[in-house]
Design a protein around this motif. Structure first.
Motif, mmCIF file in Angstrom:
data_model
loop_
_atom_site.group_PDB
_atom_site.id
_atom_site.type_symbol
_atom_site.label_atom_id
_atom_site.label_comp_id
_atom_site.label_asym_id
_atom_site.label_seq_id
_atom_site.Cartn_x
_atom_site.Cartn_y
_atom_site.Cartn_z
ATOM 1 N N CYS A 5 0.847 -1.196 0.000
ATOM 2 C CA CYS A 5 0.000 0.000 0.000
ATOM 3 C C CYS A 5 0.881 1.244 0.000
ATOM 4 N N CYS A 8 -0.044 3.168 3.653
ATOM 5 C CA CYS A 8 0.290 2.632 4.970
ATOM 6 C C CYS A 8 1.365 1.533 4.920
ATOM 7 N N CYS A 24 -6.319 -2.380 0.146
ATOM 8 C CA CYS A 24 -5.620 -2.275 1.421
ATOM 9 C C CYS A 24 -6.549 -2.789 2.515
ATOM 10 N N CYS A 29 -6.800 3.154 6.794
ATOM 11 C CA CYS A 29 -6.045 3.723 5.686
ATOM 12 C C CYS A 29 -7.009 4.280 4.660
ATOM 13 N N PHE A 31 -6.362 4.556 1.587
ATOM 14 C CA PHE A 31 -6.153 3.907 0.292
ATOM 15 C C PHE A 31 -7.171 2.797 0.124
#
Ligand SMILES: [Zn+2]
Length: 154
Positions: A5, A8, A24, A29, A31
């Motif tokens: 990722c 993170c 992710c 996170c 993302f």
């Protein structure tokens, strides 16, 4: 293959085998997932504070004064006689597509109408009366400016 990722740094997990979409697993996170084929990165919409589009304070402040001044003009004109009231309001409408409530911002409208249709006594009576009716409000900058402009020679 293991993809990390970008946010993170945890390993991304493929949605479905062969989908080439890696997401992710970290719930904190932002993302969401990566499309390996295109390299497109998807992120959760970042929560941004709604920036309220408030008008500047001076405008908020001006609205009630427009009304105050408009009412004071209206009341004064009515006291001076219905014919004066009718003439001034009709002229405002006809010449400027305006009402007494536009006069705070456009003192020249009223000034011009008074100058061209009445003698100077009418103007001074009007100013005096508006001042009296507004009382302490007459000393607000925007209102005293308005009164000065109506009163002005140019
Ligand atoms: Zn992540």
């Amino acid at each position: 293959m293991i993809t990390i990722c970008p946010d993170c740094k945890r390993p991304l997990i493929e949605f479905d085998a062969g989908s080439e979409n890696y997401h992710c697993s970290n719930p904190n996170c932002s993302f969401q997932y990566l499309e390996l084929m295109t390299g497109k990165q998807h992120r959760k919409a970042v929560q941004t504070e709604e920036i309220e589009n408030n008008p500047p304070v001076s405008n908020l402040d001006k609205k009630p004064k427009r009304i105050l001044v408009g009412l004071a003009i209206e009341s004064t004109l009515l006291n001076m006689g219905h014919s004066i009231f009718d003439k001034v309001t009709a002229k405002l409408k006809y010449d400027y597509d305006a009402t007494v409530f536009d006069c705070l911002d456009n003192p020249q409208y009223l000034k011009k109408i008074l100058e061209t249709n009445f003698d100077s006594d009418v103007r001074s009576v009007l100013i005096k009366s508006v001042k009296t009716l507004l009382g302490e409000f007459a000393y607000y900058d925007s209102i005293s400016e308005f009164l000065d402009k109506i009163n002005g020679r140019n």
